[in-house]
Structure formats: C-alpha cells, structure tokens
Write an enzyme that holds these catalytic residues in place. Sequence first.
Site, PDB file in Angstrom:
ATOM      1  CD  GLU A  44      -2.699  -1.448   0.001  1.00 14.20           C
ATOM      2  OE1 GLU A  44      -2.865  -0.522  -0.824  1.00 14.20           O
ATOM      3  OE2 GLU A  44      -3.167  -2.584  -0.195  1.00 14.20           O
ATOM      4  CB  CYS A  58      10.518  -6.650  -9.366  1.00 16.38           C
ATOM      5  SG  CYS A  58       9.486  -5.398 -10.167  1.00 16.38           S
TER       6      CYS A  58
END
Length: 202
Positions: free
Chosen positions: A150, A184
């Site tokens: 979030e 990532c």
Amino acid sequence: MGIHLFWDSRVPVGLSRPVSEELSAVLEMPVSRIDDGIFPLEGFDPVRNQYDAVKILLKLDMFRRRMPQIFKPADMDLDFYNKFNHLHEKILLVTPGDLFEPLADFVFGLAYPKLGVGIVSPHRLQNEFYGKYADDSALIDRLVKESAHEIGHLFGLDHCDNPGCIMYCPRNLDELDRKRKYFCGNCRVRLNGDTPEDELFS
C-alpha cells in the site's frame, strides 16, 4: 518526507515494532510509529459486517489536517502541509476492522495516493480467520508485505506482474504468502523516483 504507521491499539500493539522495523527495511526508508490511540472506524455495512475502506481513508485525511502536530514536520508551513501533505507525509493506518471497497468483496488493504493515506487490516491476514492456529510470525510477515504494497501505491507504483514482487496484487492469502518481501528491479526504480498517482489501489 516521512512514512507514519498509525497502529490502532485494538490491534495487538506488541506486533507494531517488528512490523515497522521490517517495513522500514523493505522500503529502505525510515518509518515512524504511532501506536497509542484508537482510530474511529467509518462506513460500517451491517449487511456485509465490514467497513468501507474508502470512507475510513477520507476520515484519516481529515484527521491528519485537523491534527497536523502529529504528522507535520516542525519546519513545514501549515498551509503548505495541508495543500501538499500527500506528497510529503505518507500515513498508513493499521486497523482491526474487516475491510471492503465498492468493487471488491474484501481488501487486505487500500491506498489513496491523491491523499497520501493508506490502510491495512490484519483481520483476513491472521490464521484464525481461516480456522488455523494463531501464528504471529506469519501475521507479521503478511502485515509487512501488505503495508509495503500500500505504501508503494502511495509513492505512485502500480500493480506488478511479477508474482514475487511486493507490488503483485494477491487474490488470496496463498498468493500473498508466496510473495517475497522485496520490490522487483523496475518497481524499486519507480519507488525511488517518487511519482504520485491519483487513483485508489488495493
């Protein structure tokens, strides 16, 4: 700029420190902790027995504006803070309520980047909800992942197709558990770039 974890004391406060410390490590940013209050929940739906996360986020933004001394840096002008707080101070509420938003049966959490506020709930992250034995380690791991997810939205990140990335959107608890506590490469670059968006993200 700051990231503030507003931990509702109805959620076991003993978990707030490990969650905030791990969250800070995942984000590679400092995370401050406020864990001595109860935030009143809005938007209870008696038919669903859930709380509307959007309404809670709107109230959280209102609370932030009415109580700037809690979140505003001392050297920041109040008018500037109220106009641009979403760019500078990110607030994540950890609340005990079971959450939903209008387009979903439930959400683990929700972010409102335009306001700089987000929310997560341990309600569906704890083993007990699924009839399993309590496991604080698993709950902390899930709270860290969902909180980082979030907050990533608050910094302008979209959902990621990489199922191991924090920004992957899990459809259930198993997919959340399979995620790793890292961004990532592409998402990490975007996180460091701080590009805010205007949509709601779960």
